[in-house]
Write an enzyme that holds these catalytic residues in place. Sequence first.
Site, PDB file in Angstrom:
ATOM      1  N   ASP A   1       0.866  -1.166   0.000  1.00 25.81           N
ATOM      2  CA  ASP A   1       0.000   0.000   0.000  1.00 25.81           C
ATOM      3  C   ASP A   1       0.912   1.227   0.000  1.00 25.81           C
ATOM      4  O   ASP A   1       2.082   1.155   0.354  1.00 25.81           O
ATOM      5  CB  ASP A   1      -0.928  -0.026   1.224  1.00 25.81           C
ATOM      6  CG  ASP A   1      -2.118   0.911   1.042  1.00 25.81           C
ATOM      7  OD1 ASP A   1      -2.981   0.956   1.922  1.00 25.81           O
ATOM      8  OD2 ASP A   1      -2.169   1.606  -0.007  1.00 25.81           O
ATOM      9  N   SER A   2       0.345   2.380  -0.389  1.00 23.24           N
ATOM     10  CA  SER A   2       1.205   3.525  -0.755  1.00 23.24           C
ATOM     11  C   SER A   2       1.572   4.418   0.428  1.00 23.24           C
ATOM     12  O   SER A   2       2.395   5.316   0.274  1.00 23.24           O
ATOM     13  CB  SER A   2       0.476   4.375  -1.804  1.00 23.24           C
ATOM     14  OG  SER A   2      -0.856   4.595  -1.363  1.00 23.24           O
ATOM     15  N   GLY A   3       0.955   4.194   1.579  1.00 23.46           N
ATOM     16  CA  GLY A   3       1.360   4.961   2.753  1.00 23.46           C
ATOM     17  C   GLY A   3       0.399   6.042   3.166  1.00 23.46           C
ATOM     18  O   GLY A   3       0.345   6.404   4.338  1.00 23.46           O
ATOM     19  N   GLY A   4      -0.381   6.547   2.221  1.00 22.79           N
ATOM     20  CA  GLY A   4      -1.304   7.641   2.531  1.00 22.79           C
ATOM     21  C   GLY A   4      -2.289   7.246   3.612  1.00 22.79           C
ATOM     22  O   GLY A   4      -2.486   7.947   4.603  1.00 22.79           O
ATOM     23  N   PHE A   5      -2.854   6.076   3.441  1.00 26.09           N
ATOM     24  CA  PHE A   5      -3.885   5.602   4.380  1.00 26.09           C
ATOM     25  C   PHE A   5      -3.312   5.454   5.776  1.00 26.09           C
ATOM     26  O   PHE A   5      -3.894   5.886   6.764  1.00 26.09           O
ATOM     27  CB  PHE A   5      -4.416   4.261   3.900  1.00 26.09           C
ATOM     28  CG  PHE A   5      -5.474   3.683   4.778  1.00 26.09           C
ATOM     29  CD1 PHE A   5      -5.174   2.671   5.684  1.00 26.09           C
ATOM     30  CD2 PHE A   5      -6.776   4.161   4.712  1.00 26.09           C
ATOM     31  CE1 PHE A   5      -6.165   2.136   6.495  1.00 26.09           C
ATOM     32  CE2 PHE A   5      -7.764   3.631   5.529  1.00 26.09           C
ATOM     33  CZ  PHE A   5      -7.460   2.618   6.413  1.00 26.09           C
TER      34      PHE A   5
ATOM     35  N   ASP B   1      -2.513   8.109  -2.491  1.00 27.16           N
ATOM     36  CA  ASP B   1      -3.869   8.677  -2.473  1.00 27.16           C
ATOM     37  C   ASP B   1      -4.177   9.258  -1.106  1.00 27.16           C
ATOM     38  O   ASP B   1      -3.474   9.022  -0.130  1.00 27.16           O
ATOM     39  CB  ASP B   1      -4.905   7.589  -2.800  1.00 27.16           C
ATOM     40  CG  ASP B   1      -4.974   6.529  -1.694  1.00 27.16           C
ATOM     41  OD1 ASP B   1      -3.921   6.235  -1.094  1.00 27.16           O
ATOM     42  OD2 ASP B   1      -6.070   6.004  -1.451  1.00 27.16           O
TER      43      ASP B   1
ATOM     44  N   GLN C   1     -11.773   7.115  -5.214  1.00 25.06           N
ATOM     45  CA  GLN C   1     -12.274   7.604  -3.949  1.00 25.06           C
ATOM     46  C   GLN C   1     -13.714   8.120  -4.125  1.00 25.06           C
ATOM     47  O   GLN C   1     -14.456   7.555  -4.917  1.00 25.06           O
ATOM     48  CB  GLN C   1     -11.331   8.708  -3.404  1.00 25.06           C
ATOM     49  CG  GLN C   1      -9.950   8.188  -3.039  1.00 25.06           C
ATOM     50  CD  GLN C   1      -9.937   7.282  -1.832  1.00 25.06           C
ATOM     51  OE1 GLN C   1     -10.930   7.167  -1.109  1.00 25.06           O
ATOM     52  NE2 GLN C   1      -8.811   6.609  -1.612  1.00 25.06           N
TER      53      GLN C   1
ATOM     54  N   ASP D   1      -8.129  -7.274   1.081  1.00 24.92           N
ATOM     55  CA  ASP D   1      -7.147  -7.348   2.172  1.00 24.92           C
ATOM     56  C   ASP D   1      -7.805  -6.818   3.439  1.00 24.92           C
ATOM     57  O   ASP D   1      -8.694  -5.955   3.356  1.00 24.92           O
ATOM     58  CB  ASP D   1      -5.916  -6.472   1.849  1.00 24.92           C
ATOM     59  CG  ASP D   1      -6.110  -5.045   2.369  1.00 24.92           C
ATOM     60  OD1 ASP D   1      -6.709  -4.237   1.641  1.00 24.92           O
ATOM     61  OD2 ASP D   1      -5.702  -4.766   3.521  1.00 24.92           O
TER      62      ASP D   1
ATOM     63  N   CYS E   1     -12.808 -28.111   9.170  1.00 24.47           N
ATOM     64  CA  CYS E   1     -11.689 -27.274   8.696  1.00 24.47           C
ATOM     65  C   CYS E   1     -10.434 -28.128   8.618  1.00 24.47           C
ATOM     66  O   CYS E   1     -10.147 -28.930   9.511  1.00 24.47           O
ATOM     67  CB  CYS E   1     -11.464 -26.100   9.645  1.00 24.47           C
ATOM     68  SG  CYS E   1     -10.043 -25.069   9.167  1.00 24.47           S
TER      69      CYS E   1
ATOM     70  N   CYS F   1      -7.301 -27.027   8.596  1.00 21.99           N
ATOM     71  CA  CYS F   1      -6.065 -26.329   9.001  1.00 21.99           C
ATOM     72  C   CYS F   1      -5.409 -27.068  10.170  1.00 21.99           C
ATOM     73  O   CYS F   1      -6.025 -27.856  10.882  1.00 21.99           O
ATOM     74  CB  CYS F   1      -6.359 -24.877   9.375  1.00 21.99           C
ATOM     75  SG  CYS F   1      -6.907 -24.605  11.072  1.00 21.99           S
TER      76      CYS F   1
ATOM     77  N   CYS G   1      -7.154 -26.823  13.606  1.00 19.26           N
ATOM     78  CA  CYS G   1      -8.369 -27.635  13.748  1.00 19.26           C
ATOM     79  C   CYS G   1      -8.074 -29.127  13.699  1.00 19.26           C
ATOM     80  O   CYS G   1      -8.794 -29.939  14.296  1.00 19.26           O
ATOM     81  CB  CYS G   1      -9.364 -27.276  12.647  1.00 19.26           C
ATOM     82  SG  CYS G   1     -10.058 -25.627  12.839  1.00 19.26           S
TER      83      CYS G   1
ATOM     84  N   HIS H   1      -5.882 -20.338  11.646  1.00 14.57           N
ATOM     85  CA  HIS H   1      -7.235 -20.828  11.293  1.00 14.57           C
ATOM     86  C   HIS H   1      -8.034 -19.745  10.567  1.00 14.57           C
ATOM     87  O   HIS H   1      -8.694 -20.009   9.554  1.00 14.57           O
ATOM     88  CB  HIS H   1      -7.999 -21.271  12.535  1.00 14.57           C
ATOM     89  CG  HIS H   1      -9.463 -21.445  12.251  1.00 14.57           C
ATOM     90  ND1 HIS H   1      -9.965 -22.542  11.569  1.00 14.57           N
ATOM     91  CD2 HIS H   1     -10.518 -20.620  12.499  1.00 14.57           C
ATOM     92  CE1 HIS H   1     -11.276 -22.393  11.418  1.00 14.57           C
ATOM     93  NE2 HIS H   1     -11.643 -21.232  11.972  1.00 14.57           N
TER      94      HIS H   1
HETATM   95  C1  LIG Z   1      -5.638  -0.109   3.247  1.00 12.50           C
HETATM   96  C2  LIG Z   1      -6.831   0.742   2.898  1.00 12.50           C
HETATM   97  C3  LIG Z   1      -8.070   0.442   3.445  1.00 12.50           C
HETATM   98  C4  LIG Z   1      -9.180   1.223   3.132  1.00 12.50           C
HETATM   99  C5  LIG Z   1      -9.084   2.308   2.283  1.00 12.50           C
HETATM  100  C6  LIG Z   1      -7.829   2.640   1.720  1.00 12.50           C
HETATM  101  C7  LIG Z   1      -7.651   3.762   0.820  1.00 12.50           C
HETATM  102  O1  LIG Z   1      -8.609   4.507   0.486  1.00 12.50           O
HETATM  103  N1  LIG Z   1      -6.423   4.006   0.327  1.00 12.50           N
HETATM  104  C8  LIG Z   1      -5.360   3.238   0.642  1.00 12.50           C
HETATM  105  N2  LIG Z   1      -4.154   3.558   0.083  1.00 12.50           N
HETATM  106  N3  LIG Z   1      -5.456   2.164   1.474  1.00 12.50           N
HETATM  107  C9  LIG Z   1      -6.686   1.855   2.026  1.00 12.50           C
END
Ligand SMILES: Cc1cccc2c(=O)nc(N)[nH]c12
Length: 371
Positions: A92-96, A146, A188, A265, A303, A305, A308, A334
């Site tokens: 992920d890019s770090g903004g969040f 973002d 967004q 994720d 399950c 795993c 279990c 699990h």
């Molecule tokens: C990890 C995550 C969850 C939920 C929303 C976002 C998002 O809008 N932008 C980024 N870069 N990551 C997010």
Amino acid sequence: MDPFRFTIQARSGRARVGLLTTPHGRVETPLFMPVGTQGSVKGLLPKDLKAIGSQVLLANTYHLLLRPGPERVQALGGLHRFAGWDGPWLTDSGGFQVMSLGHLRRIDEEGVVFQSHLDGSLIRLTPERSIAIQEALGADFIMAFDECPPYPSSPEYLKASLERTLRWLERSLKAKTRPDQALFGIAQGGTDAGLRALSTRETLRFDLPGYAIGGLAVGETKEEMFPMVALSTEILPEAKPRYLMGVGHPEDLVAAMGLGVDLFDSVYPTRTGRFGSALVPEGRINLKNAQYLEDKRPLEEGCDCYACQTFSRAYIAHLVRAEEMLGGILLSLHNLRFLHRLTERAREAIRQGSYGAFAREFAERRFGKEI
Ligand SMILES: Cc1cccc2c(=O)nc(N)[nH]c12
């Protein structure tokens, strides 16, 4: 040949099975990505993640920037070598994470300035720097820088924010140099249908190997979230993978897969595992509850795993109460296997053309009776 080919193998309604090629192997979608925030899925060995069906792992630019630093990871061979996972990675890019973890000091056209949550030092993140960090880390999938607007935000703020995120997407794309990495744009617009559609359409003006639905799973209700998911997948091109960020509850995966989402994720399965809960078809059981201390059954009947197949609820309830590391480890294992089995069964149902029946059966067990 395109290192990131995505081909649809089967459809059932709006749900689809895809085959996604990456420089580190082919993966089948829909899939769930375990979160390895600092380059490790907490408590789990890469070999065990492979054994339970994990295909793509996720790491965070913000955290790895703070420590050990992208230069170190690059010098040590990049994420795959450094963290011992030779399958695909997504960063992920770090903004969040800045919004959610760092002490955000300023957000302006240039980027964000924040105080490290570790030592309070001031750090600047821009689209250019985020891409440079993700290139040094070496993930297969990288995300545009973002802004994930806070929930709730005014329409005025949402509009200004999505427009800036689009300018940051252009800068992210311009900063990209590695052909062996796929940059995903992030749409967004919050839970405002008009702005969500606007942001998604404008994001599509960039021809990218995949697109993420951002700005959801940030506190809005399910009644607000799902119309936005439906609207997004109506606009996003069939032929490209769609990634719904931050969604990880089983029922939400089932609903979103039915709307044509391919990648997910969330920290939910591993975090709730560390807090002592197991995912089961009916929902979730909390092993801290005394009722499990003499329960000889596995976490989930059927399950496959290791947790279990080897231990009882009673033993895991004991571990959780005794605050033994193994408790959180077995529950995380699990819970991830639970989600991987869910997506495996979903892919099978889609191949059989019976995703609707699969979703109904899931909902019947999940909501049909109280546990
Ligand atoms: C990890 C995550 C969850 C939920 C929303 C976002 C998002 O809008 N932008 C980024 N870069 N990551 C997010």
